[in-house]
Design a protein around this motif. Sequence first.
Motif, PDB file in Angstrom:
ATOM      1  N   PRO A 359       0.542  -1.441   0.412  1.00  0.00           N
ATOM      2  CA  PRO A 359       0.048   0.130  -0.147  1.00  0.00           C
ATOM      3  C   PRO A 359       0.980   0.845  -0.848  1.00  0.00           C
ATOM      4  CG  PRO A 359       0.474  -0.816   2.159  1.00  0.00           C
ATOM      5  CD  PRO A 359       0.525  -1.858   1.122  1.00  0.00           C
ATOM      6  N   GLY A 363      -2.580   5.035  -2.621  1.00  0.00           N
ATOM      7  CA  GLY A 363      -2.801   3.320  -2.918  1.00  0.00           C
ATOM      8  C   GLY A 363      -2.895   2.302  -3.227  1.00  0.00           C
ATOM      9  N   TYR A 364      -1.793   1.475  -4.358  1.00  0.00           N
ATOM     10  CA  TYR A 364      -1.301   0.370  -3.882  1.00  0.00           C
ATOM     11  C   TYR A 364       0.071   0.368  -5.217  1.00  0.00           C
ATOM     12  CZ  TYR A 364      -5.282  -0.898  -2.573  1.00  0.00           C
ATOM     13  OH  TYR A 364      -6.804  -0.815  -2.080  1.00  0.00           O
ATOM     14  N   ASN A 435      -4.207   3.962  -8.097  1.00  0.00           N
ATOM     15  CA  ASN A 435      -5.322   4.721  -7.157  1.00  0.00           C
ATOM     16  C   ASN A 435      -5.745   3.320  -6.097  1.00  0.00           C
ATOM     17  OD1 ASN A 435      -7.392   4.331  -8.603  1.00  0.00           O
ATOM     18  ND2 ASN A 435      -7.010   6.541  -9.581  1.00  0.00           N
ATOM     19  N   GLU A 436      -6.407   4.089  -5.628  1.00  0.00           N
ATOM     20  CA  GLU A 436      -7.076   2.932  -4.403  1.00  0.00           C
ATOM     21  C   GLU A 436      -8.764   2.144  -5.560  1.00  0.00           C
ATOM     22  OE1 GLU A 436      -9.141   4.530  -1.709  1.00  0.00           O
ATOM     23  OE2 GLU A 436      -7.513   5.079  -0.288  1.00  0.00           O
TER      24      GLU A 436
END
Length: 494
Positions: A359, A363-364, A435-436
Amino acid sequence: MFFKILFLSIFCVFAAIGQTSFLEMPNDLSKKNYSVENAFVVVDDEKQTFATFLTNENTINAYLYSENAESISKFASKGLPEGYNEIIGKTIKDGQVRLYFKEYYNKKFGAVLFDFERKQSIETEFGFKLKDEIYLQSHSYRDRLYIITVSKKTSILNIYTFQHDGKFEKKSFDFTENIFVNGKNEPTTLYKLLYDSFNGLTSVVKIEESNPNSLQITSNLSKIYDRGNSFILSIDKEDLFTYLLEFKVPELSVKISAIEKLNEIGDEKFNTTNSYLYKDKIFQIGGNSKILVFTIKELDTKKELKRYVFSKDEDIPFKNSAIIEEYATNRSIKTKELDNAALLLQIFNRGNSGVAINPTSTGYQITMGGSEIIKKGGGGGFGPMMVGGSGNGMSINSTGGGMVVTSGFNPTFYSFGGYAYNEENRTKRIECLFNEDFEHIDGEIPQNVFNRLRNHISNLPKAKAETLFKMNDFFVYGRYFSKENVYNFFKFSD
């Protein structure tokens, strides 16, 4: 004078990355000339203490400290007889710590109870031996340890539950009616899904999703995800499904699911598939010399949320880094950038793939690629047990009894070890930011805490008896200084 200069250099390195000295612990329980071979730490969140165990060829020296690094108790244990060479887990209760061991051939098990109030230990060899079962992994949670095995040539999974007082019981789960299939969609057994004809039984690595995990770890086809009051066994040997067996503890209820894989597009049949779990999502990857496919699905509904595809003849539209090839031995790490996607896909064509999720604030960060062992190292067949290497930190040495640190004991240490090596291997990868909602975004790839630590300690002299653990909201890194016979801890944050 040399030691003072060396210590000052090491201190300056850690200070440069915002770290502080946490504890200087004299190894004063050892007789003269008995060095420290390995170190393990157990954190007791309830008592707000941590116990450090320093081993040599004669004893296990136990030191108990408060979370503020104040000494509470210390004593030495003779440990178990020679042959019990791996710590696989621990239980904690009323300030006591019990360490669990297995012997080299994965057949017998024992434990050492450390009672810091009485300053004494109790050594126990458990009265059973695995015969037609294969040890897979372990799971520690509070005052219980769970040892997971599979019965040979069957779909029977066994779990041995050890309570802190040393009592244990066995529970078997027969999954014969749950039809597992191989890559040809033919019925197979759980045992065969875990079996690799080249390496013997596939190594099952332990994953803590809160740690940065490298492809050297996540490229394994069998993983156990440590989620505290549950653990998930994931199996990716075959191309049709990712099989997930989720156990809740202490009741040992089980949920089985099969997540279908995308294993071909048009006429392109994939040479490799793999997956990674993060919270309530599963990330699956597959490909061959011509194509790579990456999908994100919900675990509960199995609904596909996003799919990314690229071929060898195009630029990769969702990467935020160069295509990186890393060749590593126990002496060096050599990194270079590759010119095109076809060179990345070569590792997929050889049947190796992996994905790792970390994370970020937006986001990731997702790592895609694969890792392959070029030359097998010695030892007990851990698979890619990337925890060693001159100049890379993470040197794992055996005591006279052959004791080593294992992934079952400390997943944080094992994850960090994934950024160092004791086997010759090659990794190819790209780093991507999403992003998320898993939409690709621009940006620089952040260095995670393990990478930063690795980069700095790689410039230091080879360390001995290293360890790494997390306490509260920070990490603690430790290493032994043999000349002064002290063990030093350094505190740093992500």
